[in-house]
Design an enzyme around this catalytic site. Structure first.
Site, PDB file in Angstrom:
ATOM      1  CB  VAL A 200      -0.972  -0.007   1.210  1.00 52.62           C
ATOM      2  CG1 VAL A 200      -1.721   1.319   1.309  1.00 52.62           C
ATOM      3  CG2 VAL A 200      -1.962  -1.165   1.099  1.00 52.62           C
TER       4      VAL A 200
ATOM      5  NE  ARG B 207     -10.163   0.066   8.079  1.00 57.64           N
ATOM      6  CZ  ARG B 207      -9.719  -1.073   7.558  1.00 57.64           C
ATOM      7  NH1 ARG B 207     -10.306  -2.227   7.850  1.00 57.64           N
ATOM      8  NH2 ARG B 207      -8.689  -1.062   6.740  1.00 57.64           N
TER       9      ARG B 207
ATOM     10  CB  CYS C  68      -9.388  -3.314   0.053  1.00 60.05           C
ATOM     11  SG  CYS C  68      -8.950  -4.822   0.922  1.00 60.05           S
TER      12      CYS C  68
ATOM     13  CB  SER D 164      -2.146  -7.282  -4.029  1.00 57.39           C
ATOM     14  OG  SER D 164      -3.453  -7.059  -4.508  1.00 57.39           O
TER      15      SER D 164
ATOM     16  CE  LYS E 224     -10.204  -6.315   9.244  1.00 59.56           C
ATOM     17  NZ  LYS E 224      -8.917  -6.516   8.589  1.00 59.56           N
TER      18      LYS E 224
ATOM     19  CG  HIS F  61     -10.137  -7.242  -3.277  1.00 55.90           C
ATOM     20  ND1 HIS F  61      -8.949  -7.886  -3.501  1.00 55.90           N
ATOM     21  CD2 HIS F  61     -10.083  -6.804  -1.983  1.00 55.90           C
ATOM     22  CE1 HIS F  61      -8.201  -7.839  -2.401  1.00 55.90           C
ATOM     23  NE2 HIS F  61      -8.866  -7.171  -1.472  1.00 55.90           N
TER      24      HIS F  61
END
Ligand SMILES: NC(=O)c1ccc[n+]([C@@H]2O[C@H](COP(=O)([O-])OP(=O)(O)OC[C@H]3O[C@@H](n4cnc5c(N)ncnc54)[C@H](OP(=O)(O)O)[C@@H]3O)[C@@H](O)[C@H]2O)c1
Length: 355
Positions: free
Chosen positions: A27, A112, A145, A175, A231, A260
Site C-alpha cells: 500500500v 475504524r 478494501c 495483494s 469488517k 478484488h
C-alpha cells in the site's frame, strides 16, 4: 536526506504540505505513486518504516527512516500504511503523529470503528468527515478494501432508494495480504507449473489452483464469520449511516494478483429497474458501467487492476428477493481500496480548508 517534490507550474501558487508516510509495503509504495500521479501539493514526502534504508519507487529513490517520535516533527498529514495490531504502525505511532499536530489517515483496522474516528470514502461521506473534524477529530480511517469496492456502486443506489439488506461474496486478490503474499503467488505459480511442492507461508493453504474461503481469523462476536467478513459488515453500516442494515458476507481469497471482485445481492425500499440502476451507476463518481452480458462484457480483475474506477456490471433483477438487485464489481484493492482512497481523503482535507 528527504526528497522534495518539484511542483509543476499549475501547482506553483498552491499551498504545499509536508506529508509523512508510515509503511512502504504494497500500500505504501502505491501511495507514493498516487501522490506523484495526482501531483499532490507536497513540499516533502517523508517515508518511515521499521528500519532505515533506500527504496526505489517508480524510478525515484526514497531514503526511508526508522520511525521514532521525532520523525513526525513538522508534518501536516501522515498516511499510515503499516501493519495492524499492537506492534503495528498506527497503534504505536498514530497518537504520536496527531499529538505533534498532523492529520492521520490510517489504512488499518485498529481504529475504524471508534466513534470519534471518521471512516471515509470521499465520494460517499466526505461531509460526515468534515463535521467530525470541525468537532476536533484529527485521526481519519480508510475503510477495508472490500468495503470500499462494494460500497462505491451500492451507496450511489442507496442515495436514491434506501438499502434494506445486502449479501456479498468477495473474490479477493492476494495483494490484499501485502507484499509477501504477492511474491508467494508468483513463486507458487512456478512451483506448480514445474510439478514441485509448494510451501504456504502468507496463507494457510496453497493459493495457486485453489480458492481459500477464509480471510482473517474467526470473529468471536459473529460466530462462524471471519474478521474480514465483520469488517465489511460493520464498516458498511458506519459509512452508510445505517446501523441496523442487514448484511451477511463470505470473503474468499483467489489466485489473482491485483483487484478484488464482489458479487452483491441487495434489496431496496422500492423496486428498481435495471435501466434505472445502470443510469445511476453511469452518473456516479468513481465507478464505471461495464455491463453487456451478450457480448461477454463485465468488469474483471485483469482489467481493473491498476485502474482508479470501480467497474460495475452483471446488473440484473434478483428474483429471490422483493425489490432485489444483483450486481458484480471489480476494483483495485491497493488503489481505490487503499492508497488512492487515502490520498483522496487528504485532497478533501485541503479542498475543504481543514488542514
Ligand atoms: N493490501 C491491501 O489491499 C490493503 C487494502 C486496504 C488496507 N490495507 C491495510 O494497509 C496496511 C498496509 O498493508 P500492506 O499490504 O501494504 O502491508 P505490507 O506490504 O506488509 O507492508 C507493511 C509496512 O508497514 C511497515 N510497518 C509495520 N509495522 C510498523 C511499525 N510498527 N512502525 C513503522 N512501520 C511499520 C513495514 O515496515 P518494513 O518495510 O520496515 O518492514 C512495511 O513497510 C495494513 O494495515 C493493511 O491491513 C491493505
Amino acid at each position: 536526506m528527504h526528497l522534495f517534490f518539484t511542483p509543476n507550474r499549475e501547482f506553483e501558487k498552491m499551498k504545499q504540505y509536508k506529508v509523512g508516510l508510515v509503511g512502504i509495503g504494497a500500500v505504501g509504495t502505491e501511495m507514493i505513486k498516487v501522490l506523484r500521479q495526482r501531483q499532490f501539493p507536497a513540499s516533502e514526502i517523508r517515508v518511515l518504516a521499521t528500519r532505515e534504508r533506500d527504496e526505489v519507487i517508480a524510478g525515484e529513490t526514497f531514503h526511508v527512516l526508522e520511525t521514532k517520535p521525532e520523525s513526525f516533527e513538522g508534518l501536516d498529514i501522515v498516511l499510515f500504511a503499516g501493519t495492524e495490531g499492537s506492534k503495528g504502525a498506527s497503534k504505536m505511532w498514530g497518537k504520536v503523529a496527531t499529538d505533534k499536530g498532523a492529520f492521520v489517515i490510517d489504512n488499518g483496522d485498529d481504529f475504524r470503528m471508534h466513534d470519534d474516528v471518521p471512516l471515509v470514502i470521499p465520494e460517499i461521506n466526505a461531509d460526515d468527515m468534515e463535521a467530525m473534524i470541525r468537532k476536533g477529530s484529527r485521526f481519519i480511517a480508510n475503510p477495508n478494501c472490500s468495503t470500499i469496492i462494494t460500497l462505491m456502486g451500492i451507496a450511489a443506489l442507496h442515495r436514491v432508494n434506501p438499502l434494506r439488506h445486502m449479501t456479498a461474496v468477495t473474490f479477493q486478490s492476494v495483494s490484499g495480504a501485502g507484499r509477501a503474499a504477492i511474491e508467494e503467488l508468483g513463486t507458487q505459480m512456478k512451483q506448480v507449473a514445474n510439478g514441485e511442492a509448494t510451501e504456504p507461508k502468507a496463507f494457510a493453504h496453497q493459493i495457486v489452483a485453489n480458492v481459500i474461503p477464509q480471510i482473517g481469523g474467526p470473529k468471536p462476536e459473529m460466530p462462524g464469520f471471519t474478521t474480514e467478513e465483520a469488517k465489511l459488515t460493520f464498516e458498511s453500516r458506519k459509512i452508510l449511516g445505517a446501523p441496523n442494515l442487514r448484511i451477511a458476507c463470505t470473503c474468499v481469497r483467489v489466485p489473482v494478483f491485483y483487484a478484488h471482485s464482489i458479487a452483491v445481492h441487495a434489496t431496496f425500499e422500492r423496486p428498481f429497474t435495471v435501466e434505472e440502476v445502470r443510469e445511476i451507476i453511469r452518473k456516479a463518481p468513481g465507478v464505471e458501467l461495464v455491463d453487456d452480458l451478450p457480448s461477454a462484457v463485465y468488469p474483471m480483475p485483469k482489467d481493473f487492476g491498476g485502474k482508479d474506477n470501480v467497474g460495475i456490471g452483471r446488473i440484473r433483477i434478483d428474483p429471490s428477493e422483493e425489490n432485489g438487485i444483483a450486481l458484480w464489481c471489480s476494483g483495485d484493492n491497493i488503489r481505490k481500496g487503499a492508497a488512492l482512497n487515502a490520498v483522496q481523503i487528504a485532497e478533501e482535507l485541503i479542498k475543504r480548508e481543514l488542514v
